[in-house]
Design an enzyme around this catalytic site. Structure first.
Site, PDB file in Angstrom:
ATOM      1  N   ASN A  41      -2.130   7.406   6.352  1.00  0.00           N
ATOM      2  CA  ASN A  41      -2.554   6.485   6.102  1.00  0.00           C
ATOM      3  C   ASN A  41      -2.254   5.474   7.275  1.00  0.00           C
ATOM      4  OD1 ASN A  41      -3.951   7.326   3.579  1.00  0.00           O
ATOM      5  ND2 ASN A  41      -1.928   5.529   2.260  1.00  0.00           N
ATOM      6  N   CYS A  52       0.935  -0.996   0.214  1.00  0.00           N
ATOM      7  CA  CYS A  52       0.153   0.696  -0.083  1.00  0.00           C
ATOM      8  C   CYS A  52       0.931   1.439   0.221  1.00  0.00           C
ATOM      9  CB  CYS A  52      -0.758   0.420   1.586  1.00  0.00           C
ATOM     10  SG  CYS A  52      -0.043   0.182   2.592  1.00  0.00           S
ATOM     11  N   ASP A  53       0.332   2.198  -0.632  1.00  0.00           N
ATOM     12  CA  ASP A  53       0.912   3.121  -0.188  1.00  0.00           C
ATOM     13  C   ASP A  53       1.280   3.366   1.259  1.00  0.00           C
ATOM     14  OD1 ASP A  53       2.634   5.827  -1.529  1.00  0.00           O
ATOM     15  OD2 ASP A  53       0.854   7.050  -1.859  1.00  0.00           O
ATOM     16  N   LEU A  54       2.581   3.566   1.722  1.00  0.00           N
ATOM     17  CA  LEU A  54       2.614   3.809   3.218  1.00  0.00           C
ATOM     18  C   LEU A  54       2.555   4.943   3.679  1.00  0.00           C
ATOM     19  CD1 LEU A  54       1.851   2.789   5.790  1.00  0.00           C
ATOM     20  CD2 LEU A  54       4.585   1.642   5.773  1.00  0.00           C
TER      21      LEU A  54
END
Length: 192
Positions: free
Chosen positions: A9, A3-5
């Site tokens: 988020n 995921c786009d950490l």
């Protein structure tokens, strides 16, 4: 899954139990799907992604290292005004890019001077920066010194961050390795 950490988020689920949750899987993809064109937000982007290498879940460890430093310093760790400034700040803090990454990176030639591949001299980046063509010559600093300037007295913290921010993904540890690091492993369970 990758995921786009990034900090927005990550939510604190429970302060008393030291629990966090990762949210917003809008850009998530299975780690074996290399067709995804948007892998990470630039400020948290691993060098292998920037240079056009195949990537693994280790890019999330890179992002985690960036986020932990951001929590310490209250600032982005790496300059992300351009890809060149991002790479220059990687080099300034972590040392020269490993020759293998530059040689095998599909995008290396877009950012580094050609003569850089032929010598062991300082690494120079070229490209547009703030609207003009220029050369960037990274100035070295130290992760340890940066941590100390921001009041971190635990010597295992910069070591832990360095293990997450290893430039070459082949030598960067896995998530299992990170959990075994003294910074994590030497603290009692449920202690923040």
């Amino acid at each position: 899954i990758h995921c786009d950490l990034k900090p927005e988020n990550i939510l604190i689920s429970s302060l008393t139990m030291c629990q966090v949750k990762v949210i917003d899987y809008g850009n998530a993809y299975l780690h074996h799907d290399q067709r995804c064109s948007y892998v990470q937000s630039r400020a948290y982007r691993a060098p292998e992604v920037v240079l056009g290498h195949p990537y693994t879940p280790k890019v999330d460890l890179w992002s985690l290292g960036c986020i932990l430093m951001e929590l310490l310093t209250n600032r982005l760790l790496f300059d992300n005004r351009s890809v060149q400034s991002l790479l220059a700040s990687h080099i300034a803090l972590l040392g020269p890019m490993p020759p293998r990454l530059l040689k095998e990176g599909q995008l290396s030639e877009h950012y580094f001077t050609a003569q850089m591949h032929k010598s062991n001299g300082p690494q120079t980046l070229v490209g547009k920066h703030e609207g003009r063509i220029c050369r960037l010559h990274p100035t070295s600093t130290s992760l340890q010194a940066l941590c100390e300037r921001h009041g971190c007295e635990d010597p295992t913290f910069p070591e832990f961050i360095k293990s997450l921010l290893t430039l070459d993904p082949n030598t960067r540890g896995s998530a299992v390795d990170a959990l075994k690091h003294p910074f994590i492993g030497d603290h009692p369970p449920m202690s923040c």
